[in-house]
Enzyme design. Structure first.
Site, PDB file in Angstrom:
ATOM      1  N   LYS A 123      14.559  -1.324   4.013  1.00 33.40           N
ATOM      2  CA  LYS A 123      13.208  -1.082   4.538  1.00 33.40           C
ATOM      3  C   LYS A 123      12.200  -1.869   3.707  1.00 33.40           C
ATOM      4  O   LYS A 123      12.552  -2.410   2.647  1.00 33.40           O
ATOM      5  CB  LYS A 123      12.896   0.424   4.514  1.00 33.40           C
ATOM      6  CG  LYS A 123      12.856   1.043   3.136  1.00 33.40           C
ATOM      7  CD  LYS A 123      12.929   2.560   3.228  1.00 33.40           C
ATOM      8  CE  LYS A 123      13.049   3.177   1.859  1.00 33.40           C
ATOM      9  NZ  LYS A 123      11.891   3.910   1.413  1.00 33.40           N
ATOM     10  N   TYR A 171     -11.254 -11.519 -19.362  1.00 35.51           N
ATOM     11  CA  TYR A 171     -12.349 -10.666 -18.897  1.00 35.51           C
ATOM     12  C   TYR A 171     -12.427  -9.385 -19.723  1.00 35.51           C
ATOM     13  O   TYR A 171     -11.407  -8.747 -20.001  1.00 35.51           O
ATOM     14  CB  TYR A 171     -12.128 -10.271 -17.434  1.00 35.51           C
ATOM     15  CG  TYR A 171     -12.342 -11.386 -16.444  1.00 35.51           C
ATOM     16  CD1 TYR A 171     -13.582 -12.017 -16.337  1.00 35.51           C
ATOM     17  CD2 TYR A 171     -11.319 -11.782 -15.600  1.00 35.51           C
ATOM     18  CE1 TYR A 171     -13.783 -13.031 -15.410  1.00 35.51           C
ATOM     19  CE2 TYR A 171     -11.514 -12.790 -14.661  1.00 35.51           C
ATOM     20  CZ  TYR A 171     -12.748 -13.415 -14.576  1.00 35.51           C
ATOM     21  OH  TYR A 171     -12.953 -14.414 -13.656  1.00 35.51           O
TER      22      TYR A 171
HETATM   23  C1  LIG Z   1      15.900   8.445   3.556  1.00 37.95           C
HETATM   24  C2  LIG Z   1      16.108   7.473   2.438  1.00 37.95           C
HETATM   25  N1  LIG Z   1      17.348   7.187   2.047  1.00 37.95           N
HETATM   26  C3  LIG Z   1      17.594   6.334   1.028  1.00 37.95           C
HETATM   27  C4  LIG Z   1      16.571   5.723   0.338  1.00 37.95           C
HETATM   28  C5  LIG Z   1      16.887   4.801  -0.808  1.00 37.95           C
HETATM   29  O1  LIG Z   1      16.373   5.319  -2.002  1.00 37.95           O
HETATM   30  P1  LIG Z   1      16.526   4.535  -3.374  1.00 37.95           P
HETATM   31  O2  LIG Z   1      15.802   3.248  -3.210  1.00 37.95           O
HETATM   32  O3  LIG Z   1      15.883   5.412  -4.378  1.00 37.95           O
HETATM   33  O4  LIG Z   1      17.980   4.327  -3.583  1.00 37.95           O
HETATM   34  C6  LIG Z   1      15.257   6.004   0.711  1.00 37.95           C
HETATM   35  C7  LIG Z   1      14.153   5.395  -0.034  1.00 37.95           C
HETATM   36  O5  LIG Z   1      13.148   5.960  -0.324  1.00 37.95           O
HETATM   37  C8  LIG Z   1      15.011   6.898   1.789  1.00 37.95           C
HETATM   38  O6  LIG Z   1      13.773   7.190   2.172  1.00 37.95           O
END
Ligand SMILES: Cc1ncc(COP(=O)(O)O)c(C=O)c1O
Length: 374
Positions: free
Chosen positions: A35, A265
């Site tokens: 994602k 800055y």
């Molecule tokens: C439903 C779900 N599964 C798995 C993951 C993967 O998590 P991580 O990146 O902590 O391994 C996420 C990430 O937030 C998630 O929302």
């Protein structure tokens, strides 16, 4: 000449990290969580290193389409499911498996016209209080789904809130195990932290079969990007994880300053002795956090040193004291791997910015050129 800044995506590191997840959960299949454009790496760039995964988990339909466009015919899971009815048409067309976490999504499925029943991941809110049916409502949601002709197999899913910390996963596991005990279907529970920190222990499984939930599918995200899910308790090196992203730039100017001179800055850094400082072609408009204070670790020619003063939009300053031979054109590693093999974990830089590696990789700016390396 282009501005001297470059992000490199390391395909081989993806393979290494995926392999570590597999070793931690040898009986499970592995969703590579891609994602947010593969946590900022770019889905297309990450794909080469991740094609050994059993499936891809994401939440944006356009990203699912991109994974199919890459030629991936295997499973794709939508972690948040459909947002509106017409999303289900794309699920049918692209053969996407999808999460169902609320009644409205069951209503959508009931209204969806399809000849091909869908594979569903029914999500339980076992304690995180983000998405999912509460335990008391889970079985009725399952029964409703099971009665729909639009639904094929139902898998059972939950997500841990504290797999990376002292609270752990036991309480949520127990809730999930109790509610799902006699329900058929594959289970998916573990993110990176749970996969690495709570590998299935056969001795414990024999003693407490009622509390043990084995994931048929694990869902590692951050670990496959080479960042420790439980930093600073453990480092990426502790887990054997390798960085999949290097952010590198060059020194474009050097200043020799006297005692009492300030840098950048707001003059937040004042020299206590004469020193040489390097000005690096990377700033907050590239995704490097402005909040990083003086002292944030950084590599110059593969040697660890520190940032000085405030990060500006396009530049930041570094202390050249440990690298007296460095000058204009010297290599700077903001995070990742230097040419000499030295590693600066994104987790360390993130800690200086009071955040986590996830946020830094996701925030890499689009103006930064990116290349993929083996
Ligand atoms: C439903 C779900 N599964 C798995 C993951 C993967 O998590 P991580 O990146 O902590 O391994 C996420 C990430 O937030 C998630 O929302």
């Amino acid at each position: 000449m282009p501005r001297p800044i470059l992000a490199t995506i390391h395909a081989q590191a993806f393979r290494n990290n995926l392999q570590l997840a597999r070793r931690a959960a040898p009986d499970a299949r592995v969703w590579a969580v891609v994602k947010a454009n593969a946590y900022g790496h770019g889905i297309e760039r990450a794909f080469e290193g991740l094609r050994g995964a059993d499936g891809f988990a994401l939440l944006d339909l356009a990203e699912a389409q991109r994974v199919r466009d890459l030629g991936w015919r295997g499973p794709i899971l939508l972690l948040e499911g459909a947002f509106e009815l017409r999303d289900l048409e794309l699920c049918s067309r692209l053969d996407l498996w999808h999460t169902v976490h609320c009644d409205a999504q069951i209503d959508m499925l009931a209204a969806h016209k399809t000849n091909v029943p869908h594979r569903i991941f029914l999500k339980m809110n076992s304690g995180m209080n983000r998405l999912g049916f509460v335990p008391d409502r889970y079985r009725s949601a399952w029964a409703r789904l099971n009665a729909l002709p639009q639904v094929d197999e139902i898998s059972l899913m939950t997500h841990f809130s504290d797999a990376d910390g002292p609270k752990g996963v036991a309480a949520q596991m127990a809730v999930f195990a109790a509610v799902t005990r006699d329900l058929p279907g594959e289970r998916t529970l573990s993110n990176s932290a749970a996969t690495l920190r709570f590998p299935v222990d056969p001795a414990r499984a024999a003693q407490h079969p009622e509390a043990l939930v084995v994931s048929d599918w694990v869902r590692p995200g951050i670990a496959i990007y080479g960042s420790a899910p439980d930093f600073p308790e453990h480092t990426a090196a502790h887990w054997g994880l390798q960085p999949t992203m290097t952010l590198a730039a060059k020194i474009i100017a050097v200043q020799a300053i006297n005692t009492g001179a300030s840098v950048g800055y707001g003059s937040t850094f004042v020299a206590q002795e004469p020193m040489r400082i390097g000005v690096v072609a990377c700033g907050y408009a590239d995704g490097y956090p402005r909040i990083c204070p003086t002292g944030t670790p950084i590599l110059v020619d593969g040697v660890r040193t520190r940032t000085l003063g405030r990060v500006s939009m396009d530049m930041l300053a570094v202390d050249l004291s440990p690298v007296p031979l460095a000058g204009p054109g010297s290599d700077v590693t903001l995070w990742g791997i230097a040419a000499n093999g030295a590693v600066l974990s994104i987790d360390e830089v993130a800690a200086s910015a009071q955040t986590v590696g996830y946020e830094l990789m996701c925030a890499l700016a689009t103006r930064v050129p990116v290349e993929v390396a083996e």
